[in-house]
Design an enzyme around this catalytic site. Structure first.
Site, short mmCIF file in Angstrom:
data_model
loop_
_atom_site.label_atom_id
_atom_site.label_comp_id
_atom_site.label_asym_id
_atom_site.label_seq_id
_atom_site.Cartn_x
_atom_site.Cartn_y
_atom_site.Cartn_z
N ARG A 42 0.82 -1.22 0.00
CA ARG A 42 0.00 0.00 0.00
C ARG A 42 0.86 1.26 0.00
O ARG A 42 0.40 2.31 -0.46
CB ARG A 42 -0.94 -0.01 1.20
CG ARG A 42 -2.17 -0.85 0.95
CD ARG A 42 -3.09 -0.81 2.14
NE ARG A 42 -4.41 -1.32 1.78
CZ ARG A 42 -5.32 -1.70 2.66
NH1 ARG A 42 -5.05 -1.61 3.96
NH2 ARG A 42 -6.49 -2.13 2.27
N LYS A 207 -15.50 -15.20 6.77
CA LYS A 207 -16.91 -15.05 7.13
C LYS A 207 -17.85 -14.89 5.95
O LYS A 207 -17.66 -14.02 5.11
CB LYS A 207 -17.06 -13.81 8.02
CG LYS A 207 -16.54 -13.99 9.42
CD LYS A 207 -16.95 -12.79 10.21
CE LYS A 207 -16.52 -12.87 11.66
NZ LYS A 207 -16.62 -11.53 12.26
N GLY A 357 -6.86 -6.42 0.67
CA GLY A 357 -5.59 -6.36 1.36
C GLY A 357 -5.02 -7.75 1.61
O GLY A 357 -3.86 -8.03 1.31
C1 3PG Z 1 -8.57 -1.77 4.89
O1 3PG Z 1 -7.58 -2.26 5.41
O2 3PG Z 1 -9.51 -2.45 4.43
C2 3PG Z 1 -8.66 -0.28 4.76
O3 3PG Z 1 -7.44 0.32 5.11
C3 3PG Z 1 -9.80 0.25 5.58
O4 3PG Z 1 -9.60 -0.04 6.93
P1 3PG Z 1 -10.84 -0.21 7.90
O5 3PG Z 1 -11.56 -1.46 7.46
O6 3PG Z 1 -10.28 -0.29 9.29
O7 3PG Z 1 -11.73 1.01 7.72
#
Ligand code: 3PG
Ligand code: MG
Length: 400
Positions: A42, A207, A357
């Site tokens: 990222r 999930k 991610g």
């Molecule tokens: C993620 O990792 O999906 C994004 O950075 C958003 O993070 P969050 O789900 O904590 O809002």
């Protein structure tokens, strides 16, 4: 969707000497023991935007969240290490502010020379960032907006959040989409438009409840939906199978049964799984058919026959979207399913998008060649919500 103003539009106006506030998603995974960054994907993804602004002589003020601190400073979620890594990748020091909108941030921003970069401390150290209260969010957005003459959103992974830095700041400053946000939206709109067929989606992760909305949205659109990962056990249970001590969302069994009935045979489930005695890297394990999962064991990966079946479906595809690992890929004993599916995706003669991610980190952790995928999205929740056809607050704010 109306056309977004882009970084190129802003650069064309000239940004030399102007302060440009960039919302990035530098929410990178950290090693639980050492705090070291385990995947800097990222950070690298935002370099094109930052590099262009530096080159153009802007004073670049970067802000981001990291993890989910509860609206107050929490050292384990500091962006300090990220500032270091960002500096290495940019090849120039990044001036780190030890607060987000306080004295340190004010002086760090005030001291920036043209072409220099500052990073503010974690946005979520401030309750206003994620507040549901418009006024509280707005007050924080006012403080952030004071650091910029223009705003660039390059935080694709956070565009589904109605947070101050994503939703309220663009209402206060001239705003454009950064290179990453633009590319992500271009790619994902190919999937929601008229994807070349067969269009095959692979979903994993733990999930069903997280993926339910996207499954509902995708079922009418896709040709095949392959389901692995922890969530496959709730589907297997819905087929009347016993799943031992595997992950199971009991209150979702009926929903899964209903989805299977309505899916017109599009949903493919595992036929074999790797079961273990415990959730541990060195647990004793075996591959069994899905109708033979022992009552005291839990499934931690899909088996080789499943990989072969899923791979056959993927080899026919012209468009592929993949979100969520097939098993506990962080443990080598349970990584073969995720690796097998990832490899099948790279071999297919298809336009492939990896969303999320975790899946993106899996691609890199398994040492797969990133360039053999069409696109690796930096957004998990964001890419899923985009595919669901939801309005994303961060994108909507840029369109206004
Ligand atoms: C993620 O990792 O999906 C994004 O950075 C958003 O993070 P969050 O789900 O904590 O809002
Ligand atoms: Mg997330």
């Amino acid at each position: 969707m109306s056309a977004l103003r882009t970084l190129d539009d802003l650069l064309a106006e000239g940004v030399s000497g102007r302060r440009v506030l960039v919302r990035a998603d530098l929410n990178v995974p950290l090693d639980k023991q050492t705090g070291a960054i385990t995947d800097d994907g990222r950070i690298r993804a935002v370099l094109p935007t930052l590099g262009a602004l530096v080159e153009a002589g802007a004073k670049v003020v970067v802000c981001s969240h990291l993890g989910r601190p509860k609206g107050a400073p929490d050292p384990q979620f500091s962006l300090g290490p990220v500032a270091g890594r960002l500096g290495e990748l940019l090849g120039a020091p990044v001036h780190f502010a030890t607060d987000t909108v306080g004295d340190s941030a004010r002086s760090t921003v005030a001291d920036l020379a043209d072409g220099q970069v500052a990073l503010l401390e974690n946005l979520r150290f401030n309750a206003g960032e994620t507040s549901k209260d418009e006024a509280e969010r707005g007050a924080f957005a006012d403080q952030l907006a004071a650091f910029g003459d223009a705003y660039v959103d390059d935080a694709f992974g956070a565009v589904h959040r109605k947070h101050a830095s994503v939703f309220d700041v663009p209402a206060r400053l001239p705003h454009v989409a950064g290179r990453l946000v633009l590319r992500e939206v271009e790619v994902l709109s190919r999937l929601t438009g008229e994807p070349e067929r067969p269009y095959v989606v692979v979903l994993g992760g733990s999930k069903v409840s997280d993926k339910l909305a996207v499954i509902e949205a995708l079922l009418p659109t896709v040709d095949r939906l392959l389901i692995g990962g922890g969530m496959c056990f709730t589907f297997l249970k819905a087929q009347g199978l016993e799943v031992g001590t595997s992950l199971l969302e009991k209150d979702m069994v009926e929903t899964c049964r209903n989805l299977l009935e309505r899916s017109g045979g599009k949903i493919m489930l595992p036929v074999d799984v790797v079961v273990a005695d415990a959730f541990a890297p060195d647990a004793a394990h075996d591959t069994v058919r899905v109708d033979g999962i022992p009552s005291h064991r839990l499934g931690l990966d899909v088996g080789p026959e499943t990989v072969a079946g899923f791979s056959a479906a993927l080899s026919q595809a012209k468009t592929i979207f993949w979100n969520g690992p097939m098993g506990v890929f962080e443990m080598p004993a349970f990584a073969a399913g995720t690796r097998g599916i990832a490899e099948a995706i790279t071999k297919a003669d298809a336009f492939s998008v990896v969303g999320g991610g975790d899946s993106a980190a899996a691609v890199r952790a398994l040492g797969l060649d990133e360039s053999s995928f069409g696109h690796i999205s930096t957004g998990g929740g964001a890419s899923l919500e985009y595919l669901e056809g939801k309005t994303l607050p961060g994108i909507a704010a840029l369109e206004n």
